[in-house]
Design an enzyme around this catalytic site. Structure first.
Site, short mmCIF file in Angstrom:
data_model
loop_
_atom_site.label_atom_id
_atom_site.label_comp_id
_atom_site.label_asym_id
_atom_site.label_seq_id
_atom_site.Cartn_x
_atom_site.Cartn_y
_atom_site.Cartn_z
N GLU A 104 -11.20 0.68 -3.49
CA GLU A 104 -10.52 1.16 -2.29
C GLU A 104 -9.27 1.94 -2.68
O GLU A 104 -9.00 2.15 -3.86
CB GLU A 104 -10.17 -0.01 -1.37
N ASP A 108 0.81 -1.22 0.00
CA ASP A 108 0.00 0.00 0.00
C ASP A 108 0.85 1.27 0.00
O ASP A 108 0.64 2.18 0.80
CB ASP A 108 -0.94 0.03 1.22
#
Length: 550
Positions: A202, A24
């Site tokens: 997301e 991420d």
């Protein structure tokens, strides 16, 4: 301590730029400095901050969440904790903002996501960030965007339909000083995939580039369907025009590629006007998705523009070698620490937030001393365990342990560790009559359903003990990792020959039990435990040697 650069194998950029699990990634540039933050889940401290001047050589300079007042992970389950961050810089106030979500529970009884929050610093090199400021919204993967008129937008992924587990991208305006909502939350995008539980839009990031707003998101879950897509529009909230070339990053169309699960991207403009992107990716070994124990790593790639749309990596899949891109320098290093410093390296981690200190670098100079607590590996707490990420599939970890073991509960050793249920170790334990034994603890899982992805319905620890000749004195411990296995061994004294009593399949570090997740990667660790009872026997480790293959 020293770091020894490894030999370069090929011309061009060698990926991943942050080897070992660093999922991420979020990137920002300030002047000539680049910074990346990544996820840490139940590890403490939270969110490593990496710095580079050239996008190739990266140095860990600190962590955004390094105090208990910022991050208390007591009882946090594996793969919950701190999820995907966004790292941004606000030029007007000269502050860095780090946004994140702390997921302290992850069960069917806990149906809502927690609040997200941010911390700030004016000096990112000082490794000192503010206490959290919380938002009102319930969601994860928060993003922050300052519009040209001064409005501040918070954007996140949230549940749109709790029954069917359908997610959407939400947004509202906020008072940045307090995190208080100024407008109602609204769904601004539902992704490019069919609107069901597998779509999972997301990781949103909002940009304003050349008078146009862009929304970059991740979709398709965290496996081979993972991808990045982008939209553009006239405002930070849309309405959005779909890029006809979506997905703009996706390796899952060809499962034979060496890099998979690509997505969750962020982009940044360099000082010379060029554009670059970072994203996570996984490197399955030997084409087997059950052998990916390094987890999700950070990859770098060039970004160009065509017809007002960003093109990631020339429209090609991500790979471990980008020919002719930037410098030909390997990110892999050999690490050796003889514990001569009075402070612990930034690259070391604890499992959850320790309730009290359990190590010393000064009690016995030249050693890392671990004081045992009652927690053992596998207990959902903070055992006396210090971890450092595995950075290469072909990697050896070794240390020398000086440890007396007066009872059959006092135990110290080393581990290859993923989570409470996924770890394997070798150590020294008392035999209860004044002697010592080597003990191996092997994670054994059963009821495989497959062929891919594997599913294991339970997890048990099998222990086997081996007699040691000496009741005192040093024991060297070693773990040798390769693409598909780990060998765990020991040697008595400083010159004894190594014996490797167990070899484990590395899928035991990368395939979660039912109800579990695989969000991180493996780490090497040293531990000291009373196995449920207090222990006053310290464990002294003479060095930490972690060597990727040349």
């Amino acid at each position: 301590m020293y770091y020894k650069p490894l030999l370069v194998r090929a011309f061009g950029l060698l990926n991943p730029i942050l080897p070992g699990w660093n999922p991420d990634p979020s990137i920002v540039r300030v002047g000539s400095d680049y910074f990346i933050a990544t996820s840490t889940f139940e590890y403490f401290p939270g969110h490593p901050i990496y710095h580079s001047k050239d996008l190739v050589t990266w140095e860990l300079i600190g962590h955004g969440l390094n105090r208990a007042s910022q991050l208390s992970l007591l009882g946090t389950p594996s793969d919950a904790g701190i999820w995907a961050p966004t790292l941004r810089y606000h030029a007007r106030t000269k502050k860095f903002y780090l946004l994140t979500t702390a997921r302290y529970a992850y069960t069917a009884e806990y149906r809502l996501f927690p609040r997200s929050f941010y911390v700030t610093t004016e000096d990112i090199f000082a490794n000192s960030w503010s206490d959290p400021v919380y938002f009102d919204a319930l969601g994860y993967d928060p993003d922050i965007f300052w519009d040209t008129n001064g409005d501040v937008y918070s954007t996140w992924s949230g549940i749109n339909n709790a029954v069917d587990k359908i997610y959407s991208i939400y947004q509202n305006k906020i008072d940045l000083a307090t995190g208080t909502s100024l407008t109602e939350a609204q769904v601004i995008f539902q992704g490019t995939l069919p609107d069901n539980s597998s779509a999972r839009p997301e990781g949103p990031h909002i940009y304003f580039i050349n008078s146009t707003y862009y929304l970059l998101i991740a979709e398709g879950g965290s496996g081979p369907g993972h991808r990045s897509t982008i939209q553009r529009g006239p405002s930070p909230s849309g309405p959005w025009e779909n890029n006809p070339k979506n997905p703009i990053l996706f390796n899952g169309a060809d499962l034979s590629l060496s890099v998979q699960d690509t997505g969750h991207a962020d982009i940044v403009q360099a000082r010379d006007g060029s554009w670059w992107g970072v994203a996570l990716g996984v490197r399955p070994q030997n084409g087997d998705f059950n052998h990916q124990q390094l987890g999700r790593e950070t990859f770098l790639f060039p970004v160009t523009w065509e017809d007002g749309w960003p093109v990631l990596n020339g429209g090609n899949p991500l790979s471990e070698h980008l020919v002719g891109i930037l410098k030909d320098k390997s990110p892999l290093v050999a690490y050796f620490n003889e514990f001569t410093s009075h402070t612990l390296d930034l690259a070391f981690y604890f499992l959850r937030t320790p309730s009290k200190a359990f190590y010393s670098l000064t009690s016995r100079p030249g050693y890392l001393r671990l004081y045992a607590n009652a927690f053992a590996l596998g207990d959902r707490d903070s055992p006396a365990l210090i971890l450092r990420k595995q950075t290469s599939y072909e990697e050896t970890f070794e240390t020398e342990l000086d440890f007396s073991a007066p009872t059959n509960l006092t135990e110290a050793g080393i581990t290859i560790f993923y989570s409470d249920l996924l770890h394997n170790g070798i150590g020294v334990i008392g035999d209860g009559v004044g002697g010592r034994r080597i003990i191996t603890r092997t994670n054994v899982q059963a009821a495989q359903v497959g062929p891919w992805p594997l599913v294991f319905t339970n997890s048990t620890i099998t222990t086997v003990a081996y007699h040691l000749i000496s009741a005192s004195g040093p024991v060297r411990l070693r773990i040798i990792g390769n693409a598909t296995s780990y060998s765990l061994g020991y040697a008595e004294g400083r010159s004894g020959k190594f014996v490797f009593p167990i070899v484990i399949d590395s899928s035991l570090l990368s395939v979660p039990p039912v109800g579990g997740f695989f969000f991180k990667g493996a780490a090497f660790g040293v531990y000291n435990t009373g196995n449920g009872k207090p222990s006053i026997s310290p464990a002294d480790f003479a060095y930490w040697r972690q060597t990727p293959a040349m």
